[in-house]
Design an enzyme around this catalytic site. Structure first.
Site, PDB file in Angstrom:
ATOM      1  N   ASP A   1      26.286  97.265  38.401  1.00  0.00           N
ATOM      2  CA  ASP A   1      26.701  96.828  39.609  1.00  0.00           C
ATOM      3  C   ASP A   1      26.745  95.391  39.576  1.00  0.00           C
ATOM      4  O   ASP A   1      28.011  94.747  39.883  1.00  0.00           O
ATOM      5  CB  ASP A   1      25.652  97.333  40.906  1.00  0.00           C
ATOM      6  CG  ASP A   1      26.304  98.149  41.700  1.00  0.00           C
ATOM      7  OD1 ASP A   1      27.636  98.562  41.627  1.00  0.00           O
ATOM      8  OD2 ASP A   1      25.482  99.130  41.886  1.00  0.00           O
TER       9      ASP A   1
ATOM     10  N   GLU B   1      29.997  94.897  47.502  1.00  0.00           N
ATOM     11  CA  GLU B   1      29.219  95.364  47.986  1.00  0.00           C
ATOM     12  C   GLU B   1      27.582  94.622  47.577  1.00  0.00           C
ATOM     13  O   GLU B   1      26.734  94.596  48.491  1.00  0.00           O
ATOM     14  CB  GLU B   1      28.889  96.626  47.579  1.00  0.00           C
ATOM     15  CG  GLU B   1      27.731  97.455  47.844  1.00  0.00           C
ATOM     16  CD  GLU B   1      27.856  99.170  47.180  1.00  0.00           C
ATOM     17  OE1 GLU B   1      27.221  99.909  47.886  1.00  0.00           O
ATOM     18  OE2 GLU B   1      28.503  99.155  46.325  1.00  0.00           O
TER      19      GLU B   1
ATOM     20  N   ASP C   1      33.973  97.317  45.260  1.00  0.00           N
ATOM     21  CA  ASP C   1      32.854  98.387  45.001  1.00  0.00           C
ATOM     22  C   ASP C   1      32.618  98.592  43.402  1.00  0.00           C
ATOM     23  O   ASP C   1      33.477  99.035  42.960  1.00  0.00           O
ATOM     24  CB  ASP C   1      32.928  99.621  45.563  1.00  0.00           C
ATOM     25  CG  ASP C   1      31.701 100.345  45.408  1.00  0.00           C
ATOM     26  OD1 ASP C   1      30.733 100.071  44.895  1.00  0.00           O
ATOM     27  OD2 ASP C   1      31.528 101.464  46.292  1.00  0.00           O
TER      28      ASP C   1
ATOM     29  N   ILE D   1      30.395  99.743  41.355  1.00  0.00           N
ATOM     30  CA  ILE D   1      30.069 101.142  40.909  1.00  0.00           C
ATOM     31  C   ILE D   1      30.074 101.881  42.340  1.00  0.00           C
ATOM     32  O   ILE D   1      29.103 101.672  43.069  1.00  0.00           O
ATOM     33  CB  ILE D   1      29.112 101.196  40.153  1.00  0.00           C
ATOM     34  CG1 ILE D   1      29.142 100.497  38.722  1.00  0.00           C
ATOM     35  CG2 ILE D   1      28.738 102.776  39.856  1.00  0.00           C
ATOM     36  CD1 ILE D   1      27.895 100.668  37.639  1.00  0.00           C
ATOM     37  N   ASP D   2      31.093 102.781  42.487  1.00  0.00           N
ATOM     38  CA  ASP D   2      31.217 103.797  43.599  1.00  0.00           C
ATOM     39  C   ASP D   2      30.815 105.129  42.645  1.00  0.00           C
ATOM     40  O   ASP D   2      31.314 105.518  41.714  1.00  0.00           O
ATOM     41  CB  ASP D   2      32.521 103.646  44.264  1.00  0.00           C
ATOM     42  CG  ASP D   2      32.575 104.924  45.509  1.00  0.00           C
ATOM     43  OD1 ASP D   2      31.497 104.871  46.193  1.00  0.00           O
ATOM     44  OD2 ASP D   2      33.408 105.177  45.690  1.00  0.00           O
TER      45      ASP D   2
ATOM     46  N   THR E   1      26.717 106.007  42.413  1.00  0.00           N
ATOM     47  CA  THR E   1      25.699 105.652  41.639  1.00  0.00           C
ATOM     48  C   THR E   1      25.185 106.942  40.941  1.00  0.00           C
ATOM     49  O   THR E   1      24.851 106.774  39.905  1.00  0.00           O
ATOM     50  CB  THR E   1      24.720 105.277  42.704  1.00  0.00           C
ATOM     51  OG1 THR E   1      24.909 104.112  43.210  1.00  0.00           O
ATOM     52  CG2 THR E   1      23.488 104.832  41.621  1.00  0.00           C
TER      53      THR E   1
ATOM     54  N   ASP F   1      34.426 101.127  50.229  1.00  0.00           N
ATOM     55  CA  ASP F   1      34.310 102.874  50.018  1.00  0.00           C
ATOM     56  C   ASP F   1      35.584 103.519  50.030  1.00  0.00           C
ATOM     57  O   ASP F   1      35.794 104.580  49.628  1.00  0.00           O
ATOM     58  CB  ASP F   1      33.130 103.406  50.579  1.00  0.00           C
ATOM     59  CG  ASP F   1      31.771 103.079  50.125  1.00  0.00           C
ATOM     60  OD1 ASP F   1      31.640 102.797  48.985  1.00  0.00           O
ATOM     61  OD2 ASP F   1      30.953 103.074  50.937  1.00  0.00           O
TER      62      ASP F   1
END
Length: 340
Positions: free
Chosen positions: A51, A74, A130, A132-133, A135, A280
């Site tokens: 991230d 984020e 984002d 890493i959308d 996780t 998101d």
């Protein structure tokens, strides 16, 4: 020349470069840090490293080309500060410096991460990221996405999704993986290989043409916490949908609807007070629209990206092909009547 008259060509190219680089960061972390032990212990430290690293790399590229553009991201660097954050910070610094042309100091990398703290709003240009959308999808080696979008005067104008584990063709799950989707307002939505042959590799994509909901397929989250599977079942009954849902994490669901792998994506609200985050949904939103689909909240209102870091004017998200959208939204509103 204004951005609008230039058709966002530079923004499109830079966003693709940033998402491709961030996707490489995430893939490197998975190979180096995700093990059977981390999965057994439900250790999220690998995805945390990815991230932060992905956000730093994207912000480095954006700053190089668009130094005046702020970023709604984020992450922030507070968990990397001081002695308590030293171990994690060193992992992030090491990771980022495997990608960059010139080594960056830890202070510089923390500064880049914190470029993502912009408040958003209705005027001017800013990016939303984002890194890493999805996780849990990432940790399972399944679906996750790197999501980047450009918002100008409150509207999403450019969106890029990097989906490293998404099959290039969903009906060939053991075939080629790694998809990048890109859309610019008014120019259509395209798919290409994530680390492929550049613009020559792009293929125009379209949402499905299914006209009867009995022939439709849902795309839903793997994680029940992200939407109400019970309400989804009620909606499916109203729509006479019997086909098994396509289940995957992250904004890859938007990608699946945009290229016709599924027909409907529901992100139904769980709590009245919950506000969706703009990172998101921004990239997925424009990719669906440009593929010929439609996206609104559960009340039929367009998603409003002009307010700040959240979609505070909206409740939930509904995406579907244009032919069945009105029928879907009617079923959603019947099911949720009085709840939100």
């Amino acid at each position: 020349m204004s951005r609008a008259s230039a058709y966002f060509g530079k923004e499109r190219a830079v966003a693709i470069e940033a998402v491709e680089c961030a996707s490489r960061v995430c893939q490197a972390v998975f190979k180096r840090l995700v093990t059977e032990e981390t999965l057994t212990k439900k250790d999220k430290s690998p995805v945390t490293v990815a991230d932060f690293g992905a956000q730093a790399v994207v912000n480095l590229i954006l700053e190089k080309h668009f130094p005046d553009d702020p970023v709604v991201g984020e992450e922030d660097s507070k968990d990397l500060q001081g002695e308590e954050g030293r171990v994690l910070r060193e992992k992030v610094v090491d990771l980022v410096n495997t990608i960059t042309e010139q080594p960056l100091s830890s202070d510089e990398i923390l500064r880049l991460i914190d470029r993502g703290q912009y408040a958003g709003g209705p005027k001017g240009s800013h990016w939303t990221l984002d890194p890493i959308d999805g996780t849990k999808g990432f940790l399972r080696g399944e679906q996750f996405a790197v999501c980047l979008a450009l918002i100008v005067d409150g509207k999403v104008r450019v969106g890029v999704l990097g989906c490293p584990n998404l099959p290039y063709e969903l009906d060939k799950p053991d075939g080629e993986r790694g998809v990048l989707m890109v859309a610019v307002e008014g120019q259509g939505a395209f798919q290409r290989r994530l680390h492929g042959g550049g613009r020559a590799d792009e293929v125009l994509i379209h949402a499905s043409k299914v006209a009867d909901t009995r022939d439709a397929t849902f795309c839903e989250s793997v994680e029940a916490a992200h939407t109400s599977h019970g309400d989804s079942a009620n909606i499916a009954k109203l729509l006479n949908i019997t086909r098994p849902s396509v289940r995957m994490d992250s904004q890859c669901k938007y990608a699946a609807v945009a290229r016709g792998d599924a027909d409907i994506y529901l992100r139904l609200p769980q709590k009245a007070a919950y506000e969706e985050k703009i990172w998101d949904h921004a990239a997925g939103n424009i990719i669906i629209h440009e593929s010929g689909g439609r996206v609104t909240d559960v009340n039929g209102n367009p998603l409003d990206f002009s307010i700040g870091r959240t979609l505070s004017a909206n409740k939930g998200v509904i995406a579907a092909n244009a032919n069945i959208f009105d029928t879907v939204i009617d079923a959603v509103q019947t099911t949720l009547a009085g709840k939100f």
